[in-house]
Design a protein around this motif. Structure first.
Motif, PDB file in Angstrom:
ATOM      1  N   VAL A 122      37.689  31.638  46.826  1.00  0.00           N
ATOM      2  CA  VAL A 122      38.905  31.167  45.909  1.00  0.00           C
ATOM      3  C   VAL A 122      37.686  30.388  44.596  1.00  0.00           C
ATOM      4  O   VAL A 122      38.227  30.381  43.742  1.00  0.00           O
ATOM      5  CB  VAL A 122      39.604  29.808  46.180  1.00  0.00           C
ATOM      6  CG1 VAL A 122      40.560  29.571  45.032  1.00  0.00           C
ATOM      7  CG2 VAL A 122      40.278  30.913  47.366  1.00  0.00           C
ATOM      8  N   ALA A 123      36.679  29.552  44.748  1.00  0.00           N
ATOM      9  CA  ALA A 123      36.753  29.145  43.898  1.00  0.00           C
ATOM     10  C   ALA A 123      35.726  29.591  42.198  1.00  0.00           C
ATOM     11  O   ALA A 123      35.370  29.584  41.678  1.00  0.00           O
ATOM     12  CB  ALA A 123      35.553  27.798  44.874  1.00  0.00           C
ATOM     13  N   TRP A 161      26.683  34.635  49.881  1.00  0.00           N
ATOM     14  CA  TRP A 161      28.206  35.230  48.408  1.00  0.00           C
ATOM     15  C   TRP A 161      28.137  35.585  48.316  1.00  0.00           C
ATOM     16  O   TRP A 161      27.197  34.836  46.493  1.00  0.00           O
ATOM     17  CB  TRP A 161      29.130  33.499  48.410  1.00  0.00           C
ATOM     18  CG  TRP A 161      28.754  32.999  49.261  1.00  0.00           C
ATOM     19  CD1 TRP A 161      28.322  31.848  50.095  1.00  0.00           C
ATOM     20  CD2 TRP A 161      31.162  33.317  50.123  1.00  0.00           C
ATOM     21  NE1 TRP A 161      29.962  31.989  51.333  1.00  0.00           N
ATOM     22  CE2 TRP A 161      31.108  32.239  51.160  1.00  0.00           C
ATOM     23  CE3 TRP A 161      32.090  34.145  49.743  1.00  0.00           C
ATOM     24  CZ2 TRP A 161      32.339  32.326  52.954  1.00  0.00           C
ATOM     25  CZ3 TRP A 161      33.224  33.765  50.303  1.00  0.00           C
ATOM     26  CH2 TRP A 161      33.372  32.728  51.889  1.00  0.00           C
ATOM     27  N   ILE A 162      28.243  36.868  47.114  1.00  0.00           N
ATOM     28  CA  ILE A 162      27.696  37.627  46.722  1.00  0.00           C
ATOM     29  C   ILE A 162      29.384  37.942  45.210  1.00  0.00           C
ATOM     30  O   ILE A 162      30.029  38.018  46.306  1.00  0.00           O
ATOM     31  CB  ILE A 162      27.835  39.310  47.198  1.00  0.00           C
ATOM     32  CG1 ILE A 162      25.934  38.934  47.860  1.00  0.00           C
ATOM     33  CG2 ILE A 162      27.529  40.302  45.855  1.00  0.00           C
ATOM     34  CD1 ILE A 162      25.318  38.905  46.599  1.00  0.00           C
ATOM     35  N   ALA A 163      29.406  37.838  44.588  1.00  0.00           N
ATOM     36  CA  ALA A 163      30.604  38.580  43.467  1.00  0.00           C
ATOM     37  C   ALA A 163      29.419  39.097  41.754  1.00  0.00           C
ATOM     38  O   ALA A 163      28.881  39.134  41.723  1.00  0.00           O
ATOM     39  CB  ALA A 163      30.925  37.072  43.353  1.00  0.00           C
ATOM     40  N   THR A 182      28.696  45.386  46.482  1.00  0.00           N
ATOM     41  CA  THR A 182      29.586  44.975  44.874  1.00  0.00           C
ATOM     42  C   THR A 182      30.420  46.823  44.923  1.00  0.00           C
ATOM     43  O   THR A 182      29.622  47.429  44.907  1.00  0.00           O
ATOM     44  CB  THR A 182      28.417  44.669  44.024  1.00  0.00           C
ATOM     45  OG1 THR A 182      27.320  45.577  43.970  1.00  0.00           O
ATOM     46  CG2 THR A 182      27.266  42.944  44.050  1.00  0.00           C
ATOM     47  N   VAL A 183      31.000  46.352  44.060  1.00  0.00           N
ATOM     48  CA  VAL A 183      31.875  47.401  43.316  1.00  0.00           C
ATOM     49  C   VAL A 183      31.859  47.271  41.579  1.00  0.00           C
ATOM     50  O   VAL A 183      32.018  46.752  41.296  1.00  0.00           O
ATOM     51  CB  VAL A 183      32.943  47.064  43.397  1.00  0.00           C
ATOM     52  CG1 VAL A 183      34.045  48.109  43.231  1.00  0.00           C
ATOM     53  CG2 VAL A 183      33.926  46.435  45.376  1.00  0.00           C
ATOM     54  N   ASP A 184      31.208  48.754  41.917  1.00  0.00           N
ATOM     55  CA  ASP A 184      31.395  49.413  40.506  1.00  0.00           C
ATOM     56  C   ASP A 184      31.942  49.652  39.639  1.00  0.00           C
ATOM     57  O   ASP A 184      33.109  50.361  39.986  1.00  0.00           O
ATOM     58  CB  ASP A 184      30.522  50.530  40.171  1.00  0.00           C
ATOM     59  CG  ASP A 184      28.499  50.515  40.524  1.00  0.00           C
ATOM     60  OD1 ASP A 184      28.383  49.436  40.835  1.00  0.00           O
ATOM     61  OD2 ASP A 184      27.968  51.140  40.857  1.00  0.00           O
ATOM     62  N   HIS A 185      32.462  48.784  38.586  1.00  0.00           N
ATOM     63  CA  HIS A 185      33.982  48.170  38.248  1.00  0.00           C
ATOM     64  C   HIS A 185      33.810  49.671  37.075  1.00  0.00           C
ATOM     65  O   HIS A 185      33.797  49.163  36.129  1.00  0.00           O
ATOM     66  CB  HIS A 185      34.387  47.232  37.661  1.00  0.00           C
ATOM     67  CG  HIS A 185      34.183  45.615  39.090  1.00  0.00           C
ATOM     68  ND1 HIS A 185      33.700  44.936  38.837  1.00  0.00           N
ATOM     69  CD2 HIS A 185      35.146  46.424  39.353  1.00  0.00           C
ATOM     70  CE1 HIS A 185      34.341  44.553  39.567  1.00  0.00           C
ATOM     71  NE2 HIS A 185      34.767  45.016  40.629  1.00  0.00           N
ATOM     72  N   GLU A 186      34.333  50.818  37.350  1.00  0.00           N
ATOM     73  CA  GLU A 186      33.924  51.542  36.105  1.00  0.00           C
ATOM     74  C   GLU A 186      35.384  52.075  35.641  1.00  0.00           C
ATOM     75  O   GLU A 186      36.525  52.127  36.032  1.00  0.00           O
ATOM     76  CB  GLU A 186      33.796  53.018  36.841  1.00  0.00           C
ATOM     77  CG  GLU A 186      32.485  52.943  36.773  1.00  0.00           C
ATOM     78  CD  GLU A 186      32.523  53.861  38.160  1.00  0.00           C
ATOM     79  OE1 GLU A 186      32.574  55.200  38.154  1.00  0.00           O
ATOM     80  OE2 GLU A 186      30.249  54.091  38.541  1.00  0.00           O
ATOM     81  N   PRO A 234      35.941  38.849  40.078  1.00  0.00           N
ATOM     82  CA  PRO A 234      35.665  39.081  40.322  1.00  0.00           C
ATOM     83  C   PRO A 234      35.631  39.708  41.478  1.00  0.00           C
ATOM     84  O   PRO A 234      37.036  39.272  42.489  1.00  0.00           O
ATOM     85  CB  PRO A 234      33.994  38.452  39.994  1.00  0.00           C
ATOM     86  CG  PRO A 234      34.874  37.532  41.125  1.00  0.00           C
ATOM     87  CD  PRO A 234      36.381  37.320  40.021  1.00  0.00           C
ATOM     88  N   ASP A 235      35.391  40.823  42.079  1.00  0.00           N
ATOM     89  CA  ASP A 235      34.248  41.337  43.896  1.00  0.00           C
ATOM     90  C   ASP A 235      33.968  40.091  44.528  1.00  0.00           C
ATOM     91  O   ASP A 235      32.413  39.805  44.082  1.00  0.00           O
ATOM     92  CB  ASP A 235      34.447  42.448  43.866  1.00  0.00           C
ATOM     93  CG  ASP A 235      36.005  43.399  44.043  1.00  0.00           C
ATOM     94  OD1 ASP A 235      36.622  44.031  44.696  1.00  0.00           O
ATOM     95  OD2 ASP A 235      35.698  44.248  42.841  1.00  0.00           O
ATOM     96  N   VAL A 236      34.251  39.600  45.694  1.00  0.00           N
ATOM     97  CA  VAL A 236      33.218  38.683  46.164  1.00  0.00           C
ATOM     98  C   VAL A 236      33.699  39.115  47.525  1.00  0.00           C
ATOM     99  O   VAL A 236      34.362  39.654  47.864  1.00  0.00           O
ATOM    100  CB  VAL A 236      33.794  37.309  46.056  1.00  0.00           C
ATOM    101  CG1 VAL A 236      33.678  36.386  47.172  1.00  0.00           C
ATOM    102  CG2 VAL A 236      34.179  37.045  44.736  1.00  0.00           C
TER     103      VAL A 236
END
Length: 303
Positions: A122-123, A161-163, A182-186, A234-236
């Motif tokens: 959340v932070a 913790w990855i974002a 991670t997610v590639d935000h295409e 972000p995706d976390v």
């Protein structure tokens, strides 16, 4: 990333006073280590955690005709009786104002969130969104551009913790296999959201999908002209670190455009020095004709 399309360059002749001011600011930024360079490299290690962490980084300016727009963070802090490893790659476009701000303030904003120690996810999400708001409110000073981000926080060598927003990527080596965290935000993947917010996605022959025909990612910091259609959420991911995990690669898409995840893992899994490993990856990306800025951090775990 595939950069935002640049408007035609209009040359201007600055006054002598503005040149002096610019030179003075450049000296101040250089003294404070705030300027990006054509090549930046280094390494470090944790000192307090029982599970030791080492890291190395290597950044190389691309050949796409603009100055270096990537920044990184690789440092350790002692906060609330915990050792934190803080790592990030910021891949800017249309100038370095936004990524340079992120370099100096994003982690401060994350750690200032009151819930960080009880709910890091959340932070991190709150800090990404509030940081983007600050960037947009200061676009006259920071410039009209933007930046993707991939960040990693290692807590006591035990928790990762990855974002991310955009297409910079984190890839974990787990028992020799690549695991993308991670997610590639295409843009074409988030077309529905973009269209609901009044934007559109173009997919032209020979080009990548773009938001409003401009930006090749659906999430980013900044980008004043596209703010109504981009997301900064972000995706976390949380990954408990154990003995099956050898290292994680953080890199801008200047690397991932020319290299598959498993290729990158296989290329460096026998290289124990993380700085040498990061340099090996960037050197190979250059050899494969990547024209974008190439930024890479390798974080090794010893459980």
């Amino acid at each position: 990333m595939e950069k935002q399309l640049h408007p035609p360059h209009i040359p201007s002749t600055p006054s002598s006073s503005s040149r002096r001011k610019s030179d003075f600011l450049h000296i101040i930024k250089s003294a404070a280590c705030l300027t990006s360079s054509s090549t930046d490299t280094g390494k470090g290690k944790s000192r307090l955690s029982a599970n030791k962490v080492t890291h190395g980084f290597h950044l190389v300016e691309g050949k796409s005709g603009h100055n270096m727009e990537d920044y990184h963070v690789a440092e350790y802090r002692y906060e609330n009786n915990h050792e934190l490893g803080l790592f990030a790659i910021f891949d800017g476009h249309l100038g370095d104002g936004v990524p340079s701000y992120l370099k100096d303030y994003l982690f401060d904003n994350i750690l200032r969130e009151p819930v960080f120690w009880s709910n890091p996810e959340v932070a991190i999400k709150r800090a990404y969104i509030s940081t983007n708001k600050i960037i947009l409110e200061n676009s006259m000073r920071l410039g009209p551009g933007g930046s993707t981000a991939v960040t990693a926080i290692v807590v006591d060598g035990k928790d990762l913790w990855i974002a991310n927003i955009g297409d910079s990527r984190a890839v974990l080596c787990e028992r020799g296999a690549a695991n993308q965290l991670t997610v590639d935000h295409e843009p074409h993947i988030e077309r529905k959201r973009i269209e609901e917010q009044g934007g559109f996605v173009t997919i032209l022959p020979g080009d990548v999908p773009r938001v409003n025909g401009q930006l090749a990612v659906a999430r980013a910091f900044g980008d004043q002209s596209l703010k109504a259609h981009l997301s900064s959420e972000p995706d976390v991911r949380h990954v408990p670190i154990d003995s099956s995990m050898e290292f994680v690669i953080l890199a801008s898409d200047g690397l991932w455009k020319v290299m598959k995840n498993q290729e990158a893992i296989d290329m460096i899994k026998t290289i124990k020095d993380p700085q040498t490993a990061a340099k090996r990856l960037t050197t190979e990306a250059l050899a494969r004709k990547s024209k974008d800025d190439i930024s890479c951090i390798v974080i090794r775990f010893r459980c």
